[in-house]
Design an enzyme around this catalytic site. Sequence first.
Site, mmCIF file in Angstrom:
data_model
loop_
_atom_site.group_PDB
_atom_site.id
_atom_site.type_symbol
_atom_site.label_atom_id
_atom_site.label_comp_id
_atom_site.label_asym_id
_atom_site.label_seq_id
_atom_site.Cartn_x
_atom_site.Cartn_y
_atom_site.Cartn_z
ATOM 1 N N GLU A 52 0.847 -1.198 0.000
ATOM 2 C CA GLU A 52 0.000 0.000 0.000
ATOM 3 C C GLU A 52 0.882 1.247 0.000
ATOM 4 O O GLU A 52 2.014 1.220 0.509
ATOM 5 C CB GLU A 52 -0.899 -0.011 1.247
ATOM 6 C CG GLU A 52 -1.818 1.218 1.344
ATOM 7 C CD GLU A 52 -2.958 1.066 2.336
ATOM 8 O OE1 GLU A 52 -2.956 0.084 3.121
ATOM 9 O OE2 GLU A 52 -3.861 1.933 2.325
ATOM 10 N N ASN A 199 -12.521 -1.280 -1.226
ATOM 11 C CA ASN A 199 -11.831 -1.815 -0.049
ATOM 12 C C ASN A 199 -12.521 -1.296 1.211
ATOM 13 O O ASN A 199 -12.788 -0.087 1.317
ATOM 14 C CB ASN A 199 -10.368 -1.347 -0.042
ATOM 15 C CG ASN A 199 -9.669 -1.632 1.287
ATOM 16 O OD1 ASN A 199 -9.332 -2.775 1.574
ATOM 17 N ND2 ASN A 199 -9.473 -0.603 2.110
ATOM 18 N N GLU A 200 -12.819 -2.192 2.134
ATOM 19 C CA GLU A 200 -13.437 -1.796 3.410
ATOM 20 C C GLU A 200 -14.510 -0.735 3.171
ATOM 21 O O GLU A 200 -14.489 0.342 3.791
ATOM 22 C CB GLU A 200 -12.362 -1.335 4.418
ATOM 23 C CG GLU A 200 -11.400 -2.463 4.758
ATOM 24 C CD GLU A 200 -10.514 -2.231 5.971
ATOM 25 O OE1 GLU A 200 -10.524 -1.117 6.535
ATOM 26 O OE2 GLU A 200 -9.810 -3.180 6.370
ATOM 27 N N TYR A 268 -7.471 -8.519 11.557
ATOM 28 C CA TYR A 268 -6.195 -8.252 12.231
ATOM 29 C C TYR A 268 -6.278 -8.728 13.678
ATOM 30 O O TYR A 268 -7.337 -8.648 14.305
ATOM 31 C CB TYR A 268 -5.899 -6.750 12.238
ATOM 32 C CG TYR A 268 -5.507 -6.200 10.871
ATOM 33 C CD1 TYR A 268 -4.214 -6.347 10.396
ATOM 34 C CD2 TYR A 268 -6.438 -5.538 10.067
ATOM 35 C CE1 TYR A 268 -3.841 -5.841 9.154
ATOM 36 C CE2 TYR A 268 -6.080 -5.034 8.822
ATOM 37 C CZ TYR A 268 -4.777 -5.188 8.378
ATOM 38 O OH TYR A 268 -4.409 -4.695 7.145
ATOM 39 N N GLU A 324 -6.373 -9.027 3.788
ATOM 40 C CA GLU A 324 -5.580 -8.353 4.834
ATOM 41 C C GLU A 324 -5.616 -9.211 6.088
ATOM 42 O O GLU A 324 -6.693 -9.515 6.597
ATOM 43 C CB GLU A 324 -6.124 -6.953 5.126
ATOM 44 C CG GLU A 324 -5.876 -5.983 3.996
ATOM 45 C CD GLU A 324 -6.267 -4.534 4.319
ATOM 46 O OE1 GLU A 324 -6.195 -4.144 5.509
ATOM 47 O OE2 GLU A 324 -6.636 -3.814 3.379
ATOM 48 N N GLN A 373 1.798 -6.025 5.894
ATOM 49 C CA GLN A 373 2.008 -5.755 4.503
ATOM 50 C C GLN A 373 3.415 -6.213 4.124
ATOM 51 O O GLN A 373 4.189 -6.604 4.996
ATOM 52 C CB GLN A 373 1.829 -4.279 4.212
ATOM 53 C CG GLN A 373 0.415 -3.775 4.541
ATOM 54 C CD GLN A 373 0.116 -2.396 3.943
ATOM 55 O OE1 GLN A 373 0.879 -1.822 3.190
ATOM 56 N NE2 GLN A 373 -1.044 -1.851 4.317
HETATM 57 O O1 AHR Z 1 -3.252 -2.347 6.244
HETATM 58 C C1 AHR Z 1 -3.540 -1.115 6.804
HETATM 59 C C2 AHR Z 1 -4.992 -0.721 6.629
HETATM 60 O O2 AHR Z 1 -5.802 -1.603 7.344
HETATM 61 C C3 AHR Z 1 -5.542 -0.786 5.221
HETATM 62 O O3 AHR Z 1 -5.271 0.355 4.502
HETATM 63 C C4 AHR Z 1 -7.008 -0.911 5.467
HETATM 64 O O4 AHR Z 1 -7.677 -1.579 4.411
HETATM 65 C C5 AHR Z 1 -7.105 -1.630 6.786
HETATM 66 O O5 AHR Z 1 -7.977 -1.019 7.648
#
Ligand code: AHR
Length: 524
Positions: A52, A199-200, A268, A324, A373
């Site tokens: 990113e 995305n999101e 996450y 992610e 990432q």
């Molecule tokens: O990976 C960091 C961020 O986490 C990304 O930009 C987003 O899609 C997610 O919230």
Amino acid sequence: MNTMKNIFASVCLFLAFWASANGQITTANRIILAADNPGPVISKDIYGQFSEHLGACIYGGLWVGKDSPIPNKDGVRLDVLNALKEIKIPNLRWPGGCFADTYHWKDGIGPQSQRASIVNVNWGGVTEDNSFGTNEFMNLTEELGCDAYISGNVGSGAVREMSEWVEYLTSSNESPVTNLRKQNGRIQPWKVKYFAIGNETWGCGGNMTADFYASLLKQYSTFLHDYGNTPLYKVACGPGGDDFKWTEALMKNPETRSMFQGISVHYYSVVDGWDVKGSATDFTEREWFETFRLNYDMDRILKNNEAIMNLYDPQNTKGIIVDEWGNWFRVEPGTNPGFLFQQNTLRDAITAAIHLNIFNNHAERVKMANLAQIANVLQSLVLTKGDRMVLTPTYYVFRMFRVHQNARLIPVNIKCENYTFGDKSIPAVSASASLDDNGTIHISLANLNPSHEINLSCIIEGFNPGQMTGEVLTAPEMNSYNSFENQTAVKPASFSAFRMKDKTLEVSLPSKSVVVIEIKQKTK
Ligand code: AHR
């Protein structure tokens, strides 16, 4: 007769207990591998990466520019390029993340000096000069020999803009947009395998409701045409964490469902919640345990999404794309909070092993996954500082596990002790296995317990074992890590604490370790 049997059983039990008490191999921890009944192919794309425009991921991490004194190939730093080739990265996601929904691709094409600068509003408010754009990214994927996964802008973009981006990338027809590409030095179209529609969109990508997004998805998807022979694999924006209602909203309607091939999932592991987020390096055993407890939740998230998808798509035509995942800790002290730069310890290596084992075991539905990432951001593969690069413990797990790419899953039936901390328990061993085209088995294991080794019996059904080798990743401390000063504190070593006994593989897994064992088939 029965009495004899009972005596025999008691003797066996006693011997097992005695062996256990003496730290020898017992059947208390065992896995059964159905090598004679392999399952689906583990898509190589499960080992995908994510880049990113965030902090030093692109600029400094991958891209230094052609004029940089740092050795580079067409602007991409050579050390990182070679490290990524080594682990066979199968695909790369770009340009975001949240950044994708502020990105207008035409800002990033044409002569570098004429490209518009913008403000990266999501990540530190820094100036983005767009010197790394579509051509640079596509050239990078070709250099890496990996597939491109592009994230389109739904949040602040337009249907025409996204439609033309696909045309610029993949069409060989004559049109104003393809002429633009030719003017920019690229005559032939590139090959783009994956394209995400937003995305999101429930968060930074537009704060939409699921139904509102489902309507937009249909509109955008209609105008993303397939040029050439490779149809786009379109990825709909799926849920964050366990928002299963979002998945249901996209899956339940056949018209919506026909607009995509895959649905994304983001998850996450954030120790002690978003307000606290633990430290990446300075943590207690409680946080070590808690990290893995959160990591295992990926399994529940996948199972629940699969249940919904199985209901509406029993033929399994739609894939789960976990684009992610990873540990999200506090940024390193003194670094820009918007750059999400964190160190990477042995704990992250075990996190990677847990996730990759889960994805392998869900290969039936999980068709792609992308670590967040690739460089200098969150749970990275590599860290860079000027002309120096360090490989993280997570990198080494990807290197060890690359043997699973496109191999067939061997279903693993596991029975193992728990790792308990306070009043909570999780399985102490994470495992998966595969059978490759050469008939070789690979078993990947992680022992989460930081204090004691685990003896494990692996019963391999329907396989004639031959030559065996092993590799282990461990380190003296839970928080051992590779720094620019000490780049090899955590690195794989050859592993031999295993033996084959009557077709049962007996392994002693060191505490806090990741192990991969290769077993070749015996040829006469
Ligand atoms: O990976 C960091 C961020 O986490 C990304 O930009 C987003 O899609 C997610 O919230």
